[in-house]
Design a protein around this motif. Structure first.
Motif, PDB file in Angstrom:
ATOM      1  N   ASP A 161      16.883  24.915   4.502  1.00  0.00           N
ATOM      2  CA  ASP A 161      15.765  25.421   5.309  1.00  0.00           C
ATOM      3  C   ASP A 161      15.889  24.941   6.751  1.00  0.00           C
ATOM      4  O   ASP A 161      15.680  25.714   7.698  1.00  0.00           O
ATOM      5  CB  ASP A 161      14.432  24.950   4.718  1.00  0.00           C
ATOM      6  CG  ASP A 161      14.038  25.722   3.467  1.00  0.00           C
ATOM      7  OD1 ASP A 161      14.561  26.848   3.285  1.00  0.00           O
ATOM      8  OD2 ASP A 161      13.236  25.203   2.669  1.00  0.00           O
ATOM      9  N   GLU A 164      18.854  26.762   8.430  1.00  0.00           N
ATOM     10  CA  GLU A 164      18.513  28.160   8.712  1.00  0.00           C
ATOM     11  C   GLU A 164      17.564  28.272   9.894  1.00  0.00           C
ATOM     12  O   GLU A 164      17.732  29.152  10.752  1.00  0.00           O
ATOM     13  CB  GLU A 164      17.891  28.784   7.465  1.00  0.00           C
ATOM     14  CG  GLU A 164      18.879  29.007   6.327  1.00  0.00           C
ATOM     15  CD  GLU A 164      18.192  29.407   5.037  1.00  0.00           C
ATOM     16  OE1 GLU A 164      18.892  29.742   4.061  1.00  0.00           O
ATOM     17  OE2 GLU A 164      16.943  29.391   4.988  1.00  0.00           O
ATOM     18  N   ASP A 165      16.569  27.394   9.955  1.00  0.00           N
ATOM     19  CA  ASP A 165      15.640  27.417  11.087  1.00  0.00           C
ATOM     20  C   ASP A 165      16.375  27.164  12.398  1.00  0.00           C
ATOM     21  O   ASP A 165      16.094  27.814  13.424  1.00  0.00           O
ATOM     22  CB  ASP A 165      14.544  26.373  10.895  1.00  0.00           C
ATOM     23  CG  ASP A 165      13.595  26.725   9.758  1.00  0.00           C
ATOM     24  OD1 ASP A 165      13.577  27.904   9.351  1.00  0.00           O
ATOM     25  OD2 ASP A 165      12.888  25.819   9.265  1.00  0.00           O
ATOM     26  N   LEU A 168      18.412  30.341  13.374  1.00  0.00           N
ATOM     27  CA  LEU A 168      17.593  31.446  13.876  1.00  0.00           C
ATOM     28  C   LEU A 168      16.931  31.099  15.205  1.00  0.00           C
ATOM     29  O   LEU A 168      16.618  31.988  15.999  1.00  0.00           O
ATOM     30  CB  LEU A 168      16.524  31.812  12.846  1.00  0.00           C
ATOM     31  CG  LEU A 168      17.063  32.408  11.537  1.00  0.00           C
ATOM     32  CD1 LEU A 168      15.930  32.618  10.540  1.00  0.00           C
ATOM     33  CD2 LEU A 168      17.790  33.725  11.791  1.00  0.00           C
ATOM     34  N   GLN A 235      19.147  34.023  -0.011  1.00  0.00           N
ATOM     35  CA  GLN A 235      18.430  33.910   1.258  1.00  0.00           C
ATOM     36  C   GLN A 235      19.364  33.450   2.370  1.00  0.00           C
ATOM     37  O   GLN A 235      19.286  33.950   3.505  1.00  0.00           O
ATOM     38  CB  GLN A 235      17.263  32.938   1.128  1.00  0.00           C
ATOM     39  CG  GLN A 235      16.464  32.761   2.422  1.00  0.00           C
ATOM     40  CD  GLN A 235      15.320  31.777   2.263  1.00  0.00           C
ATOM     41  OE1 GLN A 235      14.842  31.526   1.166  1.00  0.00           O
ATOM     42  NE2 GLN A 235      14.881  31.202   3.362  1.00  0.00           N
ATOM     43  N   VAL A 239      20.174  35.213   5.935  1.00  0.00           N
ATOM     44  CA  VAL A 239      20.079  34.538   7.235  1.00  0.00           C
ATOM     45  C   VAL A 239      21.393  34.684   7.997  1.00  0.00           C
ATOM     46  O   VAL A 239      21.404  34.942   9.212  1.00  0.00           O
ATOM     47  CB  VAL A 239      19.718  33.055   7.044  1.00  0.00           C
ATOM     48  CG1 VAL A 239      19.851  32.291   8.358  1.00  0.00           C
ATOM     49  CG2 VAL A 239      18.309  32.915   6.511  1.00  0.00           C
TER      50      VAL A 239
END
Length: 315
Positions: A161, A164-165, A168, A235, A239
């Motif tokens: 998580d 990925e944050d 992005l 997921q 991403v």
């Protein structure tokens, strides 16, 4: 577990009596009732004694020694079983990937044996097994190891998580290699969890293990770990595709901007080239406003082209 378990000798206390967890030598452990023997990198002498105790063939010994063996269940006799499970360990290889290892558990009505083919990576406290019978002891060990795998999936999900944050938030600095490596590891954990669940389900159908709540919970944990790992891996793929799309869009914008600048500057270069030609007679050169006129003409042409591109939404 004693530190000498990693390098066992004839006199090492590698076993325990389950009711009191009193230490026993490996010879005593194999001969007495309600005992557990815990081995890592077992010596040939000890492993051969275990082979005779459970009537193992050479293929079983080869499977026990193989740290990369997939999860598997085998019924050895009327009341003896051999289950191989696979788990991630708290270590990484030189490439930074998590290491997975297999562990063998043999059990019958009298005793159980836990064998790590290489180093012992998971410490099972003695007090966690005290007072259990053989079957409950085997189930408790399986449950502890299963929880470790499930915890690893939870931990990786949280770490992914964050990655990925970060990807992005700034696609220009996105660490796609790290995200791809983590996705690969999660996919591997999903396959391991599924295979572990199948092996535990087969064990649960055996007399003495059927209806065991710890095994039922272990199967549920493996199913949950597999679902979560597969979902998170999917997921992560989404991403990665989103980051690639954003990078492609950014590249397209840059290329579009450079193309517009090139088209705008090209007529100016042509005009400048014309005025730089060495002709004797050029009427505009004799005009006192020739230079200013040519500059303004180039600027006007650039503005007209830029406005046209903007209206056509090419820029």
């Amino acid at each position: 577990m004693q530190a000498t378990e990693n390098q066992p000798t004839r006199t090492s206390n590698l076993g325990n009596r389950l009711h009191t967890m009193a230490p026993l030598s490996w010879q005593e452990t194999l001969q007495e009732e309600e005992t557990i023997l815990r081995l890592s990198k077992p010596e040939d002498e000890i492993l051969q004694a275990v082979q005779r105790r459970f009537n193992l063939d050479e293929l079983h010994l080869k499977d026990i020694r193989n740290p990369a063996h997939p999860p598997h269940f085998t019924r050895l006799g009327k009341d003896a079983i051999h289950i191989i499970l696979r788990f991630p360990v708290d270590a990484t290889d030189p490439d930074g990937e998590t290491i997975n290892t297999s562990v063998s558990l043999l059990a019958d009505a009298r005793m159980c044996v836990l064998i790590w083919p290489v180093e012992r990576f998971h410490i099972i406290p003695r007090e966690a097994l005290a007072g259990l019978d053989v079957h409950e002891c085997a189930c408790k060990i399986i449950h502890i190891l299963v929880d470790h795998l499930l915890h690893r999936v939870y931990q990786m999900r949280e770490d992914m998580d964050d990655v990925e944050d970060a990807c992005l938030a700034d696609v220009g600095k996105a660490d796609m290699a790290l995200l791809l490596q983590m996705r690969k590891e999660l996919s591997s954990l999903a396959r391991i969890a599924t295979s572990n669940g199948i092996a535990i389900e087969k064990l649960r159908q055996e007399p003495g293990f059927s209806g065991n709540l710890r095994l039922a919970d272990a199967i549920e944990h493996m199913n949950r770990a597999a679902v979560m790992a597969e979902s998170k891996a999917e997921q992560a793929l989404n991403v990665m595709q989103a980051v690639q799309s954003l990078l492609s869009q950014r590249l397209n914008d840059v290329m579009k901007f450079l193309a517009v600048i090139t088209v705008i500057m090209t007529p100016m270069g042509i005009i400048a080239g014309i005025f730089g030609m060495n002709f004797t007679h050029m009427d505009i050169l004799s005009s006192p406003y020739g230079f200013q006129a040519s500059i303004w003409a180039m600027l006007l042409l650039g503005v007209v082209l830029a406005t046209y591109f903007k209206i056509r939404k090419w820029w």
